[in-house]
Design a protein around this motif. Structure first.
Motif, PDB file in Angstrom:
ATOM      1  N   LYS A 132       0.837  -1.202   0.000  1.00 42.50           N
ATOM      2  CA  LYS A 132       0.000   0.000   0.000  1.00 42.50           C
ATOM      3  C   LYS A 132       0.872   1.252   0.000  1.00 42.50           C
ATOM      4  N   ARG A 133       0.221   2.396  -0.241  1.00 44.06           N
ATOM      5  CA  ARG A 133       0.919   3.674  -0.159  1.00 44.06           C
ATOM      6  C   ARG A 133       1.514   3.824   1.236  1.00 44.06           C
ATOM      7  N   GLY A 134       2.753   4.293   1.286  1.00 41.97           N
ATOM      8  CA  GLY A 134       3.430   4.490   2.568  1.00 41.97           C
ATOM      9  C   GLY A 134       4.223   3.282   3.040  1.00 41.97           C
ATOM     10  N   ASP A 135       3.950   2.100   2.483  1.00 40.21           N
ATOM     11  CA  ASP A 135       4.717   0.911   2.870  1.00 40.21           C
ATOM     12  C   ASP A 135       6.159   1.061   2.416  1.00 40.21           C
ATOM     13  N   VAL A 136       7.059   0.471   3.179  1.00 40.40           N
ATOM     14  CA  VAL A 136       8.476   0.441   2.827  1.00 40.40           C
ATOM     15  C   VAL A 136       8.848  -1.006   2.559  1.00 40.40           C
ATOM     16  N   VAL A 137       9.491  -1.236   1.412  1.00 43.57           N
ATOM     17  CA  VAL A 137       9.939  -2.587   1.056  1.00 43.57           C
ATOM     18  C   VAL A 137      11.461  -2.588   0.974  1.00 43.57           C
ATOM     19  N   GLU A 138      12.044  -3.712   1.363  1.00 44.53           N
ATOM     20  CA  GLU A 138      13.494  -3.880   1.291  1.00 44.53           C
ATOM     21  C   GLU A 138      13.782  -4.892   0.196  1.00 44.53           C
ATOM     22  N   VAL A 139      14.685  -4.511  -0.701  1.00 44.91           N
ATOM     23  CA  VAL A 139      14.967  -5.347  -1.866  1.00 44.91           C
ATOM     24  C   VAL A 139      16.472  -5.483  -2.045  1.00 44.91           C
ATOM     25  N   THR A 140      16.921  -6.707  -2.270  1.00 45.94           N
ATOM     26  CA  THR A 140      18.324  -6.935  -2.599  1.00 45.94           C
ATOM     27  C   THR A 140      18.463  -6.879  -4.111  1.00 45.94           C
ATOM     28  N   THR A 141      19.266  -5.923  -4.569  1.00 44.66           N
ATOM     29  CA  THR A 141      19.520  -5.743  -5.998  1.00 44.66           C
ATOM     30  C   THR A 141      21.021  -5.933  -6.233  1.00 44.66           C
ATOM     31  N   PRO A 142      21.439  -5.959  -7.497  1.00 39.84           N
ATOM     32  CA  PRO A 142      22.881  -6.079  -7.756  1.00 39.84           C
ATOM     33  C   PRO A 142      23.715  -4.971  -7.093  1.00 39.84           C
ATOM     34  N   LYS A 143      23.098  -3.839  -6.814  1.00 38.49           N
ATOM     35  CA  LYS A 143      23.809  -2.738  -6.164  1.00 38.49           C
ATOM     36  C   LYS A 143      23.713  -2.794  -4.643  1.00 38.49           C
ATOM     37  N   GLY A 144      23.185  -3.897  -4.108  1.00 44.84           N
ATOM     38  CA  GLY A 144      23.071  -4.044  -2.660  1.00 44.84           C
ATOM     39  C   GLY A 144      21.630  -3.984  -2.194  1.00 44.84           C
ATOM     40  N   ILE A 145      21.469  -3.806  -0.899  1.00 45.76           N
ATOM     41  CA  ILE A 145      20.135  -3.746  -0.307  1.00 45.76           C
ATOM     42  C   ILE A 145      19.601  -2.324  -0.441  1.00 45.76           C
ATOM     43  N   ASN A 146      18.386  -2.222  -0.968  1.00 40.03           N
ATOM     44  CA  ASN A 146      17.721  -0.933  -1.126  1.00 40.03           C
ATOM     45  C   ASN A 146      16.378  -0.969  -0.412  1.00 40.03           C
ATOM     46  N   LYS A 147      16.001   0.175   0.104  1.00 40.08           N
ATOM     47  CA  LYS A 147      14.670   0.328   0.686  1.00 40.08           C
ATOM     48  C   LYS A 147      13.905   1.341  -0.154  1.00 40.08           C
ATOM     49  N   PHE A 148      12.664   0.958  -0.465  1.00 40.76           N
ATOM     50  CA  PHE A 148      11.808   1.812  -1.268  1.00 40.76           C
ATOM     51  C   PHE A 148      10.524   2.102  -0.497  1.00 40.76           C
ATOM     52  N   GLU A 149      10.146   3.379  -0.459  1.00 38.42           N
ATOM     53  CA  GLU A 149       8.857   3.757   0.119  1.00 38.42           C
ATOM     54  C   GLU A 149       7.885   4.001  -1.025  1.00 38.42           C
ATOM     55  N   ILE A 150       6.706   3.387  -0.918  1.00 38.78           N
ATOM     56  CA  ILE A 150       5.705   3.570  -1.962  1.00 38.78           C
ATOM     57  C   ILE A 150       5.027   4.918  -1.753  1.00 38.78           C
ATOM     58  N   ILE A 151       5.249   5.804  -2.704  1.00 37.82           N
ATOM     59  CA  ILE A 151       4.687   7.161  -2.635  1.00 37.82           C
ATOM     60  C   ILE A 151       3.271   7.150  -3.188  1.00 37.82           C
ATOM     61  N   ASP A 152       3.102   6.564  -4.381  1.00 40.72           N
ATOM     62  CA  ASP A 152       1.792   6.556  -5.036  1.00 40.72           C
ATOM     63  C   ASP A 152       1.781   5.465  -6.097  1.00 40.72           C
ATOM     64  N   PHE A 153       0.600   5.098  -6.540  1.00 41.94           N
ATOM     65  CA  PHE A 153       0.450   4.193  -7.677  1.00 41.94           C
ATOM     66  C   PHE A 153      -0.864   4.467  -8.351  1.00 41.94           C
ATOM     67  N   LYS A 154      -0.886   4.151  -9.639  1.00 37.98           N
ATOM     68  CA  LYS A 154      -2.110   4.353 -10.420  1.00 37.98           C
ATOM     69  C   LYS A 154      -2.179   3.310 -11.497  1.00 37.98           C
TER      70      LYS A 154
END
Length: 154
Positions: A132-154
């Motif tokens: 949902k909006r506002g959720d933070v997800v942690e993802v391991t990518t080739p560049k390391g661990i990244n955290k993304f906050e969901i701002i919006d979606f449509k």
């Protein structure tokens, strides 16, 4: 065989590619082969061998496209959804770089990273699905661990 979801845009591109190969490109290459064949000795005829190789590639791609089209299901994002689903265009903030990034979640066959289209099965895409909006997800990518906050979606 299971159905594969596509956005309308991706499905239309796939059908357009199929029609181009079947109606335009394959007949053109067959004609090129016939013209090259008329030139005589095929063992040293580069045009003939190039056309033959291209025809083999086309003849391999056409059934693949036929299969994808027959198993396709067009899915569009539900604008009333409270969660990120297939087809959504999601704006996230990379909490590491502090930059906003926009992704559209598509099927693996429709990926176009340069235009922000990522697979729902990719690490980032699968992490965003169902959030949902506002959720933070942690993802391991080739560049390391990244955290993304969901701002919006449509």
């Amino acid at each position: 065989m299971s159905r594969t979801p596509y956005t309308k845009e991706s499905y239309d591109k796939m059908v357009e590619r199929y029609n181009f190969l079947k109606r335009t490109e394959r007949p053109r290459v067959v004609e090129e082969m016939e013209e090259a064949r008329k030139q005589g000795d095929l063992s040293e005829n580069a045009e003939y061998h190039a056309a033959k190789e291209l025809l083999a590639h086309i003849d391999a791609e056409i059934p693949k496209l036929e299969d994808q089209i027959s198993n396709a299901i067009i899915m569009e994002f539900d604008p009333n959804s409270e969660t990120v689903l297939f087809g959504a265009t999601v704006t996230v903030k990379n909490l590491k770089t502090k930059k906003d990034v926009v992704y559209q979640l598509v099927s693996p066959e429709s990926v176009d990273v340069l235009n922000g289209k990522i697979s729902t099965k990719s690490p980032i895409g699968s992490a965003l699905m169902g959030k949902k909006r506002g959720d933070v997800v942690e993802v391991t990518t080739p560049k390391g661990i990244n955290k993304f906050e969901i701002i919006d979606f449509k």
